[in-house]
Design an enzyme around this catalytic site. Structure first.
Site, PDB file in Angstrom:
ATOM      1  N   HIS A 195      53.420  34.283  39.253  1.00 20.56           N
ATOM      2  CA  HIS A 195      52.947  33.341  38.247  1.00 20.56           C
ATOM      3  C   HIS A 195      53.713  33.417  36.928  1.00 20.56           C
ATOM      4  O   HIS A 195      53.898  32.395  36.265  1.00 20.56           O
ATOM      5  CB  HIS A 195      51.453  33.544  37.998  1.00 20.56           C
TER       6      HIS A 195
ATOM      7  N   GLU B  96      49.989  30.003  47.939  1.00 22.48           N
ATOM      8  CA  GLU B  96      48.929  30.918  47.513  1.00 22.48           C
ATOM      9  C   GLU B  96      48.328  31.675  48.698  1.00 22.48           C
ATOM     10  O   GLU B  96      47.750  32.747  48.524  1.00 22.48           O
ATOM     11  CB  GLU B  96      47.837  30.152  46.766  1.00 22.48           C
TER      12      GLU B  96
ATOM     13  N   GLU C 230      39.961  41.091  34.618  1.00 23.87           N
ATOM     14  CA  GLU C 230      41.359  41.502  34.544  1.00 23.87           C
ATOM     15  C   GLU C 230      41.582  42.559  33.463  1.00 23.87           C
ATOM     16  O   GLU C 230      42.478  42.450  32.624  1.00 23.87           O
ATOM     17  CB  GLU C 230      42.245  40.275  34.287  1.00 23.87           C
TER      18      GLU C 230
ATOM     19  N   ASN D  50      48.397  37.561  40.085  1.00 24.01           N
ATOM     20  CA  ASN D  50      49.354  36.733  39.363  1.00 24.01           C
ATOM     21  C   ASN D  50      50.782  36.905  39.882  1.00 24.01           C
ATOM     22  O   ASN D  50      51.736  36.467  39.234  1.00 24.01           O
ATOM     23  CB  ASN D  50      49.324  37.070  37.865  1.00 24.01           C
TER      24      ASN D  50
ATOM     25  N   HIS E 213      55.179  30.072  35.914  1.00 23.35           N
ATOM     26  CA  HIS E 213      54.718  29.336  34.738  1.00 23.35           C
ATOM     27  C   HIS E 213      55.885  28.957  33.833  1.00 23.35           C
ATOM     28  O   HIS E 213      55.872  27.901  33.193  1.00 23.35           O
ATOM     29  CB  HIS E 213      53.705  30.165  33.953  1.00 23.35           C
TER      30      HIS E 213
ATOM     31  N   ARG F 209      43.105  42.893  39.163  1.00 23.48           N
ATOM     32  CA  ARG F 209      43.120  41.438  39.295  1.00 23.48           C
ATOM     33  C   ARG F 209      44.459  40.848  38.866  1.00 23.48           C
ATOM     34  O   ARG F 209      44.860  39.784  39.334  1.00 23.48           O
ATOM     35  CB  ARG F 209      41.975  40.811  38.496  1.00 23.48           C
TER      36      ARG F 209
ATOM     37  N   ARG G 108      26.540  26.285  25.429  1.00 19.38           N
ATOM     38  CA  ARG G 108      26.807  27.719  25.574  1.00 19.38           C
ATOM     39  C   ARG G 108      26.775  28.194  27.030  1.00 19.38           C
ATOM     40  O   ARG G 108      26.600  29.369  27.311  1.00 19.38           O
ATOM     41  CB  ARG G 108      25.874  28.564  24.705  1.00 19.38           C
TER      42      ARG G 108
ATOM     43  N   LYS H 263      40.703  37.812  47.856  1.00 21.15           N
ATOM     44  CA  LYS H 263      40.445  37.585  46.435  1.00 21.15           C
ATOM     45  C   LYS H 263      39.081  38.107  46.030  1.00 21.15           C
ATOM     46  O   LYS H 263      38.912  38.658  44.932  1.00 21.15           O
ATOM     47  CB  LYS H 263      40.569  36.103  46.090  1.00 21.15           C
TER      48      LYS H 263
ATOM     49  N   HIS I 183      52.126  23.321  41.013  1.00 20.42           N
ATOM     50  CA  HIS I 183      51.825  24.725  40.701  1.00 20.42           C
ATOM     51  C   HIS I 183      52.164  25.644  41.872  1.00 20.42           C
ATOM     52  O   HIS I 183      52.799  26.686  41.697  1.00 20.42           O
ATOM     53  CB  HIS I 183      50.350  24.880  40.322  1.00 20.42           C
TER      54      HIS I 183
ATOM     55  N   LYS J 215      37.976  31.942  36.851  1.00 22.18           N
ATOM     56  CA  LYS J 215      38.929  31.627  35.786  1.00 22.18           C
ATOM     57  C   LYS J 215      38.936  30.123  35.556  1.00 22.18           C
ATOM     58  O   LYS J 215      39.149  29.344  36.482  1.00 22.18           O
ATOM     59  CB  LYS J 215      40.337  32.100  36.152  1.00 22.18           C
TER      60      LYS J 215
END
Length: 369
Positions: free
Chosen positions: A249, A185, A237, A246, A253, A242, A121, A227, A267, A143
């Site tokens: 992205h 980036e 987000e 992206n 993606h 936030r 957990r 960031k 990426h 993330k």
């Protein structure tokens, strides 16, 4: 060494940027390594360059490094490898108060962070990012995720690291292609929210890619600080702030999905193409001028990154690429918000984009170049 704080309620931590940090692991990690037994997750490429240095550093500090070495590449972010990693961590008797070291690029950081988020957990982990992309983006902000057949990063959790050590020495072992992918980036932070930093990137991008340590250090520091501000404002987000990270992205993606999440398109390369597409689509919607879209394209292309999706040689049409986007995790009540530009240095979340128009636009881009 520069220290950038990530200020979150009850979970604040530091990003440390400098040279020689791996050689100082015991001193840098301090009380986080509470037992002699230290589990380390990496991939075969990183292990080839940095295993000996990590072993020497930890052993000299009185610790016992235990390694789990995975295949390199995006395919490692999978259910099967996650299961393998969790079984290994359990066999290593990792406890909730322990910290796992994630030594590698974004794939290793994402996978290890997600494993840490669910193991018993939630246990701790330390990010030691070894690529430019991971140092400026994926290692910061919490993330974590794996990929599925449906798309990229669709299964994951927000789980902050206890510490990030961005050792600039690791950038010297990267192939030029990987540095370029990371640079995408870096320049992203200028395009989305800092016109002055974009100007700096236009002037200094070649130095970053050529390995100029001073330029790389400044780029990493500025990117992480940008960031950090956004993550502190909108960790999960939920407010839209936030989501601006992206930029590129959603388009990117889709290209990664169509190319099979493979080394065919890294990426960062996908994000670079995605930012070009976002700028061009913003011009199509008359949010920015065609001249500004061309300036973004030129700045990205000057680094050696591709700016035309036709160069990928994909056997698909615009409708198929738009369909990939419908698996984006930002989908909300059946609509997909896009990160577009009101100006260079001013990204916005647009919830009124027609997917039919996106399909037409992507078909046009496939035919261009």
């Amino acid at each position: 060494m520069a220290v950038i704080p990530i200020n979150l309620a009850g979970r604040s931590y530091q990003v440390r940027v400098g040279s020689g940090l791996i050689k100082e692991l015991p001193a840098q990690c301090g009380a986080l390594l509470r037992k002699k037994h230290v589990p380390i997750v990496t991939d075969v490429n990183v292990a080839q360059h940095w295993r000996d240095a990590v072993d020497a550093s930890l052993t000299e500090g009185g610790f016992e490094p235990h390694w789990h070495i995975l295949d390199a590449g995006e395919a490692t972010k999978s259910w099967s490898v996650l299961e393998e990693l969790i079984d290994w961590l359990l066999a290593e008797e990792v406890e909730r108060g322990d910290y796992i070291i994630a030594l590698g690029g974004g794939v290793i950081g994402d996978l290890t962070g997600f494993a840490a988020s669910v193991l018993k957990r939630g246990c701790g982990f330390i990010q030691v990012p070894t690529t430019l992309l991971a140092q400026v983006d994926s290692s910061v902000g919490g993330k974590t995720a794996i990929n599925t057949r449906a798309g990229k990063n669709l299964v994951g959790a927000f789980h902050q690291p206890g510490l990030v050590l961005a050792d600039l020495d690791t950038l010297g072992t990267l192939p030029t292609r990987e540095v370029r992918a990371g640079y995408a980036e870096v320049i992203k932070y200028g395009i989305l929210g800092d016109a002055a930093f974009f100007n700096w990137c236009e002037e200094n991008g070649a130095k970053i890619i050529a390995g100029d340590v001073a330029a790389q250090e400044y780029a990493v520091m500025q990117s992480v600080a940008a960031k950090a501000r956004i993550v502190a404002e909108d960790e999960r987000e939920t407010t839209g702030a936030r989501a601006l990270l992206n930029l590129g992205h959603t388009f990117g993606h889709a290209l990664e999905a169509e190319t099979g999440f493979s080394s065919r398109l890294l990426h960062g390369e996908a994000v670079a193409l995605g930012m070009v597409l976002a700028a061009r689509y913003s011009a199509r919607r008359r949010m920015i001028s065609a001249e500004d879209a061309a300036r973004v394209t030129k700045a990205i292309g000057a680094s050696g990154l591709a700016t035309e999706i036709s160069t990928l040689g994909m056997d698909c049409n615009g409708t198929k690429l738009a369909a990939h986007m419908l698996h984006d995790k930002k989908m909300d009540a059946g609509t997909l918000p896009f990160i577009l530009l009101n100006a260079i240095g001013n990204a916005v979340l647009d919830r009124e984009v027609s997917m039919e128009d996106i399909a037409v636009f992507m078909e046009e881009q496939l035919q261009a170049g």
